[in-house]
Write an enzyme that holds these catalytic residues in place. Sequence first.
Site, PDB file in Angstrom:
ATOM      1  N   LYS A   1      -2.805  12.854   3.021  1.00 59.07           N
ATOM      2  CA  LYS A   1      -1.448  12.350   2.774  1.00 59.07           C
ATOM      3  C   LYS A   1      -0.964  12.810   1.397  1.00 59.07           C
ATOM      4  O   LYS A   1       0.174  13.242   1.245  1.00 59.07           O
ATOM      5  CB  LYS A   1      -1.426  10.809   2.852  1.00 59.07           C
ATOM      6  CG  LYS A   1      -1.603  10.284   4.270  1.00 59.07           C
ATOM      7  CD  LYS A   1      -1.807   8.775   4.311  1.00 59.07           C
ATOM      8  CE  LYS A   1      -2.193   8.322   5.712  1.00 59.07           C
ATOM      9  NZ  LYS A   1      -2.508   6.904   5.823  1.00 59.07           N
TER      10      LYS A   1
ATOM     11  N   GLN B   1      -3.605   1.481   2.505  1.00 56.97           N
ATOM     12  CA  GLN B   1      -4.482   2.116   3.490  1.00 56.97           C
ATOM     13  C   GLN B   1      -5.377   1.066   4.144  1.00 56.97           C
ATOM     14  O   GLN B   1      -6.002   0.251   3.458  1.00 56.97           O
ATOM     15  CB  GLN B   1      -5.326   3.208   2.799  1.00 56.97           C
ATOM     16  CG  GLN B   1      -6.197   4.012   3.740  1.00 56.97           C
ATOM     17  CD  GLN B   1      -5.410   4.874   4.720  1.00 56.97           C
ATOM     18  OE1 GLN B   1      -4.294   5.295   4.435  1.00 56.97           O
ATOM     19  NE2 GLN B   1      -5.977   5.137   5.883  1.00 56.97           N
TER      20      GLN B   1
ATOM     21  N   ASP C   1       5.092   2.939   6.125  1.00 55.95           N
ATOM     22  CA  ASP C   1       4.178   2.908   7.283  1.00 55.95           C
ATOM     23  C   ASP C   1       4.823   2.183   8.469  1.00 55.95           C
ATOM     24  O   ASP C   1       4.361   2.301   9.602  1.00 55.95           O
ATOM     25  CB  ASP C   1       2.904   2.138   6.894  1.00 55.95           C
ATOM     26  CG  ASP C   1       1.656   3.001   6.925  1.00 55.95           C
ATOM     27  OD1 ASP C   1       1.697   4.091   7.506  1.00 55.95           O
ATOM     28  OD2 ASP C   1       0.644   2.552   6.359  1.00 55.95           O
TER      29      ASP C   1
END
Length: 293
Positions: free
Chosen positions: A58, A102, A125
């Site tokens: 990422k 995460q 997200d």
Amino acid sequence: MSDTRPAAKLIDGKRISSEVRAEWKVRADRLCALVATPGLTVIMVGENPASGLYVRNKLRACEEMGIRSELRLYPADTPEQTVLESIRALNADPTCHGILVQLPLPPQISVRHALEAISPDKDVDGFHLYNVGGLITGETVFPPCTPYGVMMLLDRTGIPVTGQNVTIVGASNIVGKPMGLMFLQREATVAICHVKTRDLTQYTIAADILVVAAGQPNLVTGPMVRTGAVVIDVGINRLPDGSLIGDVDFDSVSRKASYITPVPGGVGPMTVTMLLCNTVAAAERSYAQLKAA
Ligand code: GUN
């Protein structure tokens, strides 16, 4: 006798991902020139090796897109309060446009507390309840990256969605459930199957578009698929020899389907791409709000 039926066309996730990134890089460059660099902060707690790999991918992708990225890496025993305070400080930081926590998190940190602490305006997200709820009304600000990527693959391949019978195998919060809502919003007829579904084939065989996100290698085989169906394989399973396979038995299904995504090189590259798009979109929204104020 050999099978002479033509194999399905491949949906090339790498190519489509490159095209989408090139288009959004223009938008990121415009923001950099006019106002400021889009910024993403990734919070990772502990050193799960798989998470480390995802996060490095990422961050590298951000750099290529011209997004300023920052990793906040905390030791595995960090108290929940420390992580929540870090998220709240980022919510108030105007140079940070996207926040990603995460997953998985260590057990002392509640996933719900962490995700709900993120401002919905920075939830790139798409996991905050506000954005999840928006999927019901078709007003989500940031669609979750993997289902968003699947929709982008279909649209860019010219595959119609409206009025199609869609079956999704897998009912996770990250893929299956939001994917179903996104198809419903596009006026497809949706069935979502899960581990308790009786007679899976009854549903898969009816699908014009079949999305498989079950985390089970080779779960879907040729006899379970309608001739001419579009098959999207979200699964990424690592075999003992290190190779990657999906949830779909590629050889038998590619003889029945009209289109199929390969693993690797199908849905995988799209997930990170849509995270980049959401981050640039978050920065654009932030500056539009500043201008309007
Ligand atoms: N862990 C595995 N996949 C994901 C993802 O898409 N987002 C986050 N935040 N964590 C993950």
